[in-house]
Write a protein that holds these residues in place. Structure first.
Motif, PDB file in Angstrom:
ATOM      1  N   GLY A  19       8.794  -0.180  13.533  1.00 50.46           N
ATOM      2  CA  GLY A  19       8.353   0.943  14.362  1.00 50.46           C
ATOM      3  C   GLY A  19       6.871   0.806  14.631  1.00 50.46           C
ATOM      4  O   GLY A  19       6.070   0.652  13.711  1.00 50.46           O
ATOM      5  N   ILE A  20       6.500   0.857  15.888  1.00 51.26           N
ATOM      6  CA  ILE A  20       5.111   0.617  16.269  1.00 51.26           C
ATOM      7  C   ILE A  20       4.185   1.687  15.707  1.00 51.26           C
ATOM      8  O   ILE A  20       2.995   1.443  15.477  1.00 51.26           O
ATOM      9  N   GLY A  21       4.720   2.898  15.423  1.00 49.91           N
ATOM     10  CA  GLY A  21       3.882   3.958  14.864  1.00 49.91           C
ATOM     11  C   GLY A  21       3.363   3.617  13.479  1.00 49.91           C
ATOM     12  O   GLY A  21       2.193   3.848  13.169  1.00 49.91           O
ATOM     13  N   VAL A  22       4.227   3.072  12.628  1.00 51.44           N
ATOM     14  CA  VAL A  22       3.802   2.690  11.281  1.00 51.44           C
ATOM     15  C   VAL A  22       2.790   1.560  11.348  1.00 51.44           C
ATOM     16  O   VAL A  22       1.784   1.557  10.634  1.00 51.44           O
ATOM     17  N   VAL A  23       3.041   0.584  12.216  1.00 51.48           N
ATOM     18  CA  VAL A  23       2.106  -0.534  12.364  1.00 51.48           C
ATOM     19  C   VAL A  23       0.764  -0.038  12.888  1.00 51.48           C
ATOM     20  O   VAL A  23      -0.298  -0.478  12.433  1.00 51.48           O
ATOM     21  N   TRP A  24       0.802   0.875  13.840  1.00 54.84           N
ATOM     22  CA  TRP A  24      -0.430   1.451  14.394  1.00 54.84           C
ATOM     23  C   TRP A  24      -1.269   2.087  13.285  1.00 54.84           C
ATOM     24  O   TRP A  24      -2.486   1.890  13.224  1.00 54.84           O
ATOM     25  N   ALA A  25      -0.618   2.844  12.394  1.00 51.51           N
ATOM     26  CA  ALA A  25      -1.348   3.481  11.289  1.00 51.51           C
ATOM     27  C   ALA A  25      -1.880   2.437  10.315  1.00 51.51           C
ATOM     28  O   ALA A  25      -3.036   2.530   9.862  1.00 51.51           O
ATOM     29  N   LEU A  26      -1.076   1.439   9.969  1.00 52.49           N
ATOM     30  CA  LEU A  26      -1.535   0.401   9.040  1.00 52.49           C
ATOM     31  C   LEU A  26      -2.732  -0.353   9.596  1.00 52.49           C
ATOM     32  O   LEU A  26      -3.681  -0.676   8.853  1.00 52.49           O
ATOM     33  N   ARG A  27      -2.725  -0.647  10.879  1.00 51.49           N
ATOM     34  CA  ARG A  27      -3.830  -1.401  11.477  1.00 51.49           C
ATOM     35  C   ARG A  27      -5.136  -0.634  11.449  1.00 51.49           C
ATOM     36  O   ARG A  27      -6.211  -1.226  11.400  1.00 51.49           O
ATOM     37  N   ARG A  28      -5.046   0.682  11.451  1.00 45.29           N
ATOM     38  CA  ARG A  28      -6.256   1.488  11.440  1.00 45.29           C
ATOM     39  C   ARG A  28      -6.699   1.897  10.039  1.00 45.29           C
ATOM     40  O   ARG A  28      -7.867   2.211   9.822  1.00 45.29           O
ATOM     41  N   LEU A  29      -5.780   1.874   9.096  1.00 49.61           N
ATOM     42  CA  LEU A  29      -6.111   2.351   7.758  1.00 49.61           C
ATOM     43  C   LEU A  29      -6.106   1.261   6.688  1.00 49.61           C
ATOM     44  O   LEU A  29      -6.583   1.496   5.582  1.00 49.61           O
ATOM     45  N   TYR A  62      10.405  12.253  13.300  1.00 44.29           N
ATOM     46  CA  TYR A  62       9.143  11.505  13.241  1.00 44.29           C
ATOM     47  C   TYR A  62       7.930  12.387  12.961  1.00 44.29           C
ATOM     48  O   TYR A  62       6.866  11.890  12.618  1.00 44.29           O
ATOM     49  N   TRP A  63       8.095  13.710  13.093  1.00 45.67           N
ATOM     50  CA  TRP A  63       6.929  14.588  12.979  1.00 45.67           C
ATOM     51  C   TRP A  63       6.267  14.591  11.606  1.00 45.67           C
ATOM     52  O   TRP A  63       5.036  14.635  11.521  1.00 45.67           O
ATOM     53  N   PRO A  64       6.992  14.560  10.496  1.00 46.49           N
ATOM     54  CA  PRO A  64       6.301  14.483   9.197  1.00 46.49           C
ATOM     55  C   PRO A  64       5.376  13.262   9.086  1.00 46.49           C
ATOM     56  O   PRO A  64       4.294  13.349   8.493  1.00 46.49           O
ATOM     57  N   PHE A  65       5.788  12.124   9.645  1.00 47.49           N
ATOM     58  CA  PHE A  65       4.922  10.946   9.661  1.00 47.49           C
ATOM     59  C   PHE A  65       3.660  11.214  10.475  1.00 47.49           C
ATOM     60  O   PHE A  65       2.544  10.904  10.043  1.00 47.49           O
ATOM     61  N   VAL A  78       0.835  -1.189   0.000  1.00 43.77           N
ATOM     62  CA  VAL A  78       0.000   0.000   0.000  1.00 43.77           C
ATOM     63  C   VAL A  78       0.875   1.246   0.000  1.00 43.77           C
ATOM     64  O   VAL A  78       2.068   1.194   0.323  1.00 43.77           O
ATOM     65  N   ASN A  79       0.258   2.358  -0.356  1.00 42.02           N
ATOM     66  CA  ASN A  79       0.925   3.652  -0.312  1.00 42.02           C
ATOM     67  C   ASN A  79       0.432   4.361   0.942  1.00 42.02           C
ATOM     68  O   ASN A  79      -0.704   4.842   0.991  1.00 42.02           O
ATOM     69  N   LEU A  80       1.264   4.409   1.955  1.00 38.86           N
ATOM     70  CA  LEU A  80       0.900   5.043   3.218  1.00 38.86           C
ATOM     71  C   LEU A  80       1.387   6.485   3.199  1.00 38.86           C
ATOM     72  O   LEU A  80       2.505   6.786   3.592  1.00 38.86           O
ATOM     73  N   HIS A  81       0.542   7.356   2.656  1.00 40.74           N
ATOM     74  CA  HIS A  81       0.861   8.781   2.543  1.00 40.74           C
ATOM     75  C   HIS A  81       2.230   9.005   1.914  1.00 40.74           C
ATOM     76  O   HIS A  81       3.064   9.753   2.429  1.00 40.74           O
ATOM     77  N   GLY A  82       2.447   8.323   0.791  1.00 40.78           N
ATOM     78  CA  GLY A  82       3.648   8.538  -0.003  1.00 40.78           C
ATOM     79  C   GLY A  82       4.700   7.455   0.116  1.00 40.78           C
ATOM     80  O   GLY A  82       5.570   7.349  -0.748  1.00 40.78           O
ATOM     81  N   ILE A  83       4.652   6.654   1.162  1.00 36.83           N
ATOM     82  CA  ILE A  83       5.667   5.627   1.393  1.00 36.83           C
ATOM     83  C   ILE A  83       5.109   4.243   1.050  1.00 36.83           C
ATOM     84  O   ILE A  83       4.046   3.867   1.550  1.00 36.83           O
ATOM     85  N   PRO A  84       5.790   3.473   0.203  1.00 37.32           N
ATOM     86  CA  PRO A  84       5.327   2.115  -0.091  1.00 37.32           C
ATOM     87  C   PRO A  84       5.631   1.182   1.082  1.00 37.32           C
ATOM     88  O   PRO A  84       6.758   1.134   1.574  1.00 37.32           O
ATOM     89  N   SER A 122      13.757  -4.514   2.809  1.00 38.11           N
ATOM     90  CA  SER A 122      14.059  -3.348   3.631  1.00 38.11           C
ATOM     91  C   SER A 122      12.899  -3.092   4.585  1.00 38.11           C
ATOM     92  O   SER A 122      11.881  -3.795   4.564  1.00 38.11           O
ATOM     93  N   PHE A 123      13.052  -2.068   5.411  1.00 39.38           N
ATOM     94  CA  PHE A 123      12.078  -1.736   6.440  1.00 39.38           C
ATOM     95  C   PHE A 123      11.892  -0.222   6.477  1.00 39.38           C
ATOM     96  O   PHE A 123      12.821   0.527   6.166  1.00 39.38           O
ATOM     97  N   VAL A 124      10.709   0.223   6.882  1.00 46.41           N
ATOM     98  CA  VAL A 124      10.485   1.661   7.053  1.00 46.41           C
ATOM     99  C   VAL A 124       9.900   1.927   8.439  1.00 46.41           C
ATOM    100  O   VAL A 124       9.020   1.199   8.902  1.00 46.41           O
ATOM    101  N   ASN A 125      10.426   2.954   9.077  1.00 52.00           N
ATOM    102  CA  ASN A 125       9.860   3.437  10.329  1.00 52.00           C
ATOM    103  C   ASN A 125       9.398   4.871  10.109  1.00 52.00           C
ATOM    104  O   ASN A 125       9.497   5.393   8.992  1.00 52.00           O
ATOM    105  N   PRO A 126       8.858   5.543  11.128  1.00 51.18           N
ATOM    106  CA  PRO A 126       8.348   6.897  10.896  1.00 51.18           C
ATOM    107  C   PRO A 126       9.359   7.898  10.345  1.00 51.18           C
ATOM    108  O   PRO A 126       8.960   8.891   9.727  1.00 51.18           O
ATOM    109  N   ALA A 127      10.647   7.656  10.517  1.00 50.22           N
ATOM    110  CA  ALA A 127      11.644   8.572   9.968  1.00 50.22           C
ATOM    111  C   ALA A 127      11.698   8.527   8.446  1.00 50.22           C
ATOM    112  O   ALA A 127      12.255   9.441   7.819  1.00 50.22           O
TER     113      ALA A 127
END
Length: 262
Positions: free
Chosen positions: A67-77, A230-233, A4-10, A37-42
């Motif tokens: 990063g739990i923040g990315v997972v948190w967003a994916l679980r809700r969206l 992390y703020w842009p995320f 998925v494209n999570l606000h610009g990030i695959p 590879s992996f992506v976190n909020p940074a």
């Protein structure tokens, strides 16, 4: 696995470790390259500073949420069962190396400062002695000699911990140079393993407080990442999550790849 494209990030939305393990092991020893590879909020900040970063990520076979923040967003969206992954002892390192050990596969490690990769490999060898460790180099070595060393060693797996996006760039050039094995970007894992066999205490891992432990361990290096980068995320994802949660508005993330691997 759906990308998925999570606000610009695959990001690949995956709900089980076994699916990731199967994807890697199916390619092991086939001569077909596999990039992970992996992506976190940074990642949202990094993508603004590096024009090629998003294109590089889209060239990888798997881009997993770290990063739990990315997972948190994916679980809700997107996927309420989305799991967090990283390449360390809290996630993929132990199951993958257990499988490599059983198969007597070969590994090359690069990353961190001079001497650090050697200490990390010593710990790997102590726990997984049947793996063939073909070589290790620091992450500051000139890139062309490093590529040549890896190609000459011809390992089944390359671990690269140079930091984002340097490690992803290097692995993509390694693939372009003809390497046909499993390539994994592992961030700070080489440093972590050189420090301790299990970097995170069990209670920290259970409470999902790895970010806090890392700041505690490396405040000078990591404070900016967690408190600034992390703020842009947060600004990109929070309004959509709140709209979904509070107003019940339908939100569907754009799909970049529906199922399967590239």
């Amino acid at each position: 696995m759906t990308r998925v494209n999570l606000h610009g990030i695959p990001v690949d939305s995956v709900d089980s470790e076994s699916k990731v393990m199967d994807a890697m092991l199916e390619r092991l020893g086939t001569g077909n390259p596999f990039l992970l590879s992996f992506v976190n909020p940074a990642a949202w900040t990094i993508s603004r500073r590096n024009d090629d970063y998003l294109g590089i990520l889209r060239s990888f076979d798997l881009v997993l949420p770290d990063g739990i923040g990315v997972v948190w967003a994916l679980r809700r969206l997107d996927n309420p069962n989305a799991e967090r992954f990283s390449f360390d002892a809290s996630s993929l390192y132990l199951p993958l190396f257990a499988a490599l050990n059983e198969r007597r596969a070969s590994v090359f490690v690069t990353g961190a400062g001079p001497g650090v990769a050697e200490r990390a490999v010593e710990r790997m060898r102590a726990e997984f002695p049947d793996i063939d460790y073909r070589g290790c180099r620091d992450g500051y070595m000139e890139r062309e000699p490093l590529r040549r060393a890896i190609l000459d060693a011809a390992p089944d797996v390359v671990l690269c911990g140079m930091g984002v996006p340097h490690q992803e760039r290097f692995l993509l050039t390694l693939k372009d140079a003809g390497y046909g094995g499993l390539m994994i970007s592992c961030g700070g894992f080489v440093d972590q393993l050189a420090t301790a066999q299990r970097y995170y205490p069990a209670w920290i891992d259970k409470l999902e407080l790895r970010w806090a432990w890392r700041i505690y361990q490396e405040p000078r290096r990591l404070w900016r990442r967690y408190l600034v980068d992390y703020w842009p995320f947060i600004l990109a994802t929070m309004p959509t999550v709140l709209r979904r949660q509070l107003l019940g508005s339908p939100v569907r993330l754009p799909i970049e790849r529906a199922g399967g691997l590239s």
